[in-house]
Structure formats: C-alpha cells, structure tokens
Design a protein around this motif. Structure first.
Motif, short mmCIF file in Angstrom:
data_model
loop_
_atom_site.label_atom_id
_atom_site.label_comp_id
_atom_site.label_asym_id
_atom_site.label_seq_id
_atom_site.Cartn_x
_atom_site.Cartn_y
_atom_site.Cartn_z
N PRO A 125 0.79 -1.23 0.00
CA PRO A 125 0.00 0.00 0.00
C PRO A 125 0.82 1.28 0.00
O PRO A 125 0.36 2.31 -0.50
N LEU A 126 2.04 1.24 0.56
CA LEU A 126 2.80 2.48 0.66
C LEU A 126 3.84 2.64 -0.44
O LEU A 126 4.06 3.73 -0.95
N LEU A 127 4.50 1.54 -0.85
CA LEU A 127 5.50 1.66 -1.90
C LEU A 127 4.89 1.59 -3.29
O LEU A 127 5.44 2.15 -4.24
N ILE A 270 12.46 5.48 -1.32
CA ILE A 270 13.58 5.12 -0.44
C ILE A 270 13.28 5.49 1.01
O ILE A 270 13.54 4.73 1.94
N GLY A 271 12.70 6.68 1.21
CA GLY A 271 12.32 7.08 2.56
C GLY A 271 11.32 6.12 3.18
O GLY A 271 11.41 5.77 4.37
N GLY A 275 11.87 3.89 6.58
CA GLY A 275 10.89 3.95 7.67
C GLY A 275 10.31 2.59 7.98
O GLY A 275 10.10 2.23 9.15
N LEU A 276 10.04 1.81 6.93
CA LEU A 276 9.49 0.47 7.09
C LEU A 276 10.44 -0.43 7.86
O LEU A 276 10.04 -1.10 8.83
N PHE A 277 11.71 -0.43 7.47
CA PHE A 277 12.69 -1.28 8.15
C PHE A 277 12.89 -0.83 9.59
O PHE A 277 13.05 -1.65 10.50
N THR A 338 11.35 14.83 0.33
CA THR A 338 10.30 13.83 0.12
C THR A 338 10.67 12.50 0.76
O THR A 338 9.79 11.71 1.09
N GLY A 339 11.99 12.26 0.93
CA GLY A 339 12.41 11.05 1.64
C GLY A 339 11.96 11.07 3.10
O GLY A 339 11.47 10.07 3.62
N PHE A 340 12.15 12.22 3.77
CA PHE A 340 11.64 12.36 5.14
C PHE A 340 10.12 12.21 5.18
O PHE A 340 9.56 11.60 6.09
N LEU A 341 9.46 12.80 4.18
CA LEU A 341 8.01 12.69 4.10
C LEU A 341 7.59 11.23 3.95
O LEU A 341 6.70 10.75 4.67
N GLY A 342 8.24 10.49 3.03
CA GLY A 342 7.92 9.08 2.84
C GLY A 342 8.19 8.26 4.08
O GLY A 342 7.37 7.40 4.46
N GLY A 343 9.32 8.50 4.74
CA GLY A 343 9.64 7.77 5.97
C GLY A 343 8.62 8.04 7.06
O GLY A 343 8.17 7.12 7.74
#
Length: 433
Positions: A125-127, A270-271, A275-277, A338-343
């Motif tokens: 759902p997120l990636l 990537i973010g 965050g997922l890991f 956007t990486g911080f946003l995605g994480g």
C-alpha cells in the motif's frame, strides 16, 4: 503491491492520454489517476463485511478477476470517459487486498509477532504508489511504446499474482473455517442441529446487514477509528498529491525529462523503505519491552510510540521539500525532503494500522475498511486541487499549508497512548460491534 502500483503507473503518461483524446483540463488530467482511489472509497464498504461473512479467500479471487477485466478495459478504452469509468471500477476491485489484508494478518499472526507481519504487508500500500510512476517511465512504457502499455503491464502482473493466489491461498477467517467444518459434520452425521461455536445466531440476511453497517458505525461512533482514519486520510492524500504534482515541479522547475520526473519518486520510495525497516525492526520489541515494564497483557497502545516519530517527520519533510523547490535549490534537496516525508508517512501509517488491527482483531477488516474509505476519499480529491493550489500559493506556501495541517495531528499518538485504553473500555466503543 500490484493494486496500489496500478493507481499511479499512468501518472507520468497522463499528458499523452489528454493529447490523444484532445482534452486540456488539469482537473480531468488529475482525475485519471485519482478516480482509481475514489473506487478505493466505495469497495471496502461491501468487501469487508462480505469477507467477515463468507471468508477472505473468495473475496480475493473474485476481486482479482474483476480487477483484471476492468484493467484490460482501461488498456482498450476508446474515449476519456470510458477510461475514467474503467479506472473507477478497477479501483473498487483493487480495494480488496488493501481492505482485508490486515484482517488476514489478524487471523493468522499472534499479537507479539504482528508488527513484523504488518511491516511486510504494508510495503504494497505504501510503496506501490511511489513505484508506479517509476515503473511506468523507467521501462519507457508511457513515452516509448504508449500509455496503454502501462495498463497491459499491470494486467500481466495481476494475472500472474491472481493465479498464485487462486492456487496457493487458503482460508484464514476462523468463523468461516468453523462454519465449513460444521456443514461437513451435519452432512456426515445427519444432525442438522449442529452449529458452529462462532455462529452469531443471525440469519445470513441479518448478518450481512449488520456487517455492512459495522465499518460505518466504527467510523462514526468510535473516536479511535474516526481520528486515526482522518490522520491516515491526510497522509494518503499527501502521497497522491505529491505524485500528481511532481511532474510540474521537477519537469518545469528543474527541466527533468519525463523519465527523470518519474525517478523523482525515488525520494518517497527510499524514505518509505527506511521507515518500514526502522519500525518493522522495533515494533514487536517495543511491545514486549512495554509489556514487561508495566506487566499484564500487551496492549494495542504499545504500538503507538513509533507513530510519534512519523508524526514529526511528515511536516519536517513537507516544509523541506516545499521551500527547497520554491527557491530552486539543487534538485537533490527537495528529493531528500520527500524522503523524510515518505519515511514519516510509512512509520505513522504502519503503526496506526497495526494499532487498529490489535484493537479490533476479528473485526480488523471492518476497522481497516472504515479507514480506507476515509483516506481514499481524500487521496482521490486532494490531488484535484494540487495544481490550482500551487498556482495560487506557489510550491513553498502551498506545501507549507499541508505541513501546518500535519502539525495539528502531532498530539494524536500522545493522546491515544494515554487515553486509548479508557476509550476502548467505554460502552460507546463496544456498541460499534
């Protein structure tokens, strides 16, 4: 993964669609992507209650077939109206794994191991939305062999995954399994009075009407579901707003090609993975540590500390992305933002989703359906305003408005961590079932 990937794989090629059908409206252009998410808002209302009546497996298989048929219809569409209609019905069917996937996890995985399982499930759902534009452009689908092949690629993936599910997936819903065993015993023994220990006592019609209303009742009567659904809706809306406006920012401001504009989604991707890991590694350990510290049984609220980190990352990423893009700083800086946003989004999304699953267990599908309806509506509608908002406010202030809204939700995980158990034990909470 296939379901949300299909939501955005056409995004980089929407200008080609608009050109082929001689259309120019920016709202219609955004609608090609977002109408799919609108289907997400309607599908869960029927899919979740049906899965709690007839089991998960039949819903997966039927919805896989419907998804495949309408996605092929998108590839063959001969008008913009037909394409949008087909996208809507594809989205309805595509809501199935997003809606009842968490319910399947609740069926099979014990509480103390559920965090890792949710981390694996939430990858899709997120990636998926972030990978969609990269897949569509990186493989030269939209720009090289035509936008229709974006849908053929999805259809091939959907056919393969649907076949695997048809062959390999087994029923996990306990009441459905026990009901099937009961019918077998009735047939073998001739004793029609045998009943399942998990039977509700309602007729099929009564059970369906009750189950059909459950997601709506949860959304309206449970403060936990309402607040977290609004929060997830905002996060989901931000994902699709970013994806539909990235071509504007990176192609117009930075001169990226269509391929490069699609690769700008790597920041969110990537973010999200990081965050997922991060949360996947600590979620179950965090529950064990808090349970050992305070004694007793593990509580759903022990999932929430991770949400606090995500709640802080989201506005930080939005402000970073908006103002570096506004001042046309080096292109890597807004992508890092956007990486911080995605994480932040994946941490908040995963922690709150796991909290809902731990809280509602056997009714997790209905709780996720309520959240999916809410977030899908915002995910579909917010991108329609994205270009107009940036026209009026610019990228800096336009994105800052989103950042200020996410700041308002920072206290939510703190409040639920402290008062969530009290809410769960209230009478109004129990009436939602």
């Amino acid at each position: 993964m296939v379901s949300p990937l299909a939501s955005t794989i056409i995004a980089p090629g929407t200008d080609l669609v608009m050109k082929e059908f001689s259309a120019a409206s920016s709202v219609v252009s955004a609608m090609i992507t977002s109408v799919y998410i609108l289907g997400y808002a309607f599908g869960p209302l029927a899919i979740a209650p049906l899965s709690e009546l007839y089991g998960r497996t039949i819903l997966y298989n039927v919805c896989n077939l419907v998804f495949l048929v309408f996605n092929i219809g998108c590839a063959k569409a001969n008008s913009l109206e037909a394409l949008i209609a087909m996208r809507f019905f594809t989205g309805i069917a595509a809501a199935c794994p997003v809606t009842i996937g968490a319910g399947s996890i609740a069926d099979m995985i014990p509480h103390e191991k559920r965090g890792a399982a949710m981390a694996a499930w939430v990858i899709g759902p997120l990636l998926g939305p972030a990978i969609g534009p990269i897949a569509g452009v990186g493989a030269y689908v939209s720009g090289s062999i035509g936008w229709r092949w974006s849908f053929w690629v999805v259809s091939i993936a959907a056919g393969a995954s649907g076949l695997l599910i048809l062959i390999g997936l087994r029923e996990s819903h306990a009441p459905t399994i026990l009901e099937s065993k009961t019918r077998t015993l009735q047939k073998n023994t001739g004793n029609a009075s045998l009943t399942s220990a998990l039977h509700s006592g309602k007729t099929p019609g009564e059970a369906f009407r009750f189950s059909l209303l459950r997601p709506v009742k949860m959304l309206l009567l449970s403060p936990i579901v309402l607040v977290l659904s609004l929060y997830l809706a905002i996060l989901y809306g931000y994902i699709y707003l970013c994806i539909t406006t990235f071509p504007r920012v990176f192609e117009q401001k930075y001169g990226f090609t269509r391929g490069g504009g699609g690769l700008a989604n790597l920041g969110i991707g990537i973010g999200s993975l990081l965050g997922l890991f991060m949360l996947g590694a600590v979620s179950d350990r965090q529950v064990k540590a808090l349970t050992a510290r305070y004694g007793g049984d593990p509580k759903p609220e022990y999932r929430l500390p991770g949400t606090i980190i995500g709640a802080l990352f989201v506005p930080a990423g939005l402000f970073w992305y908006g103002w570096t893009a506004e001042h046309k700083a080096h292109w890597i800086l807004p992508i890092i933002g956007t990486g911080f946003l995605g994480g932040g989004m994946v941490i908040a999304f995963m922690a709150t989703s796991t909290y809902l699953v731990d809280t509602f267990t056997v009714y997790a599908a209905s709780a996720m359906a309520a959240a999916t309806v809410c977030r899908s509506l915002l995910g579909a509608l917010l991108p329609l305003a994205g270009n107009d908002m940036y026209d009026e406010l610019g990228v800096g202030w336009g994105t800052s408005v989103l950042g200020f809204i996410s700041v308002v939700f920072i206290p939510v995980p703190f409040l639920l961590y402290r008062y969530g158990e009290r809410i769960r034990e209230s009478k109004i909470f129990k009436v939602t079932f």
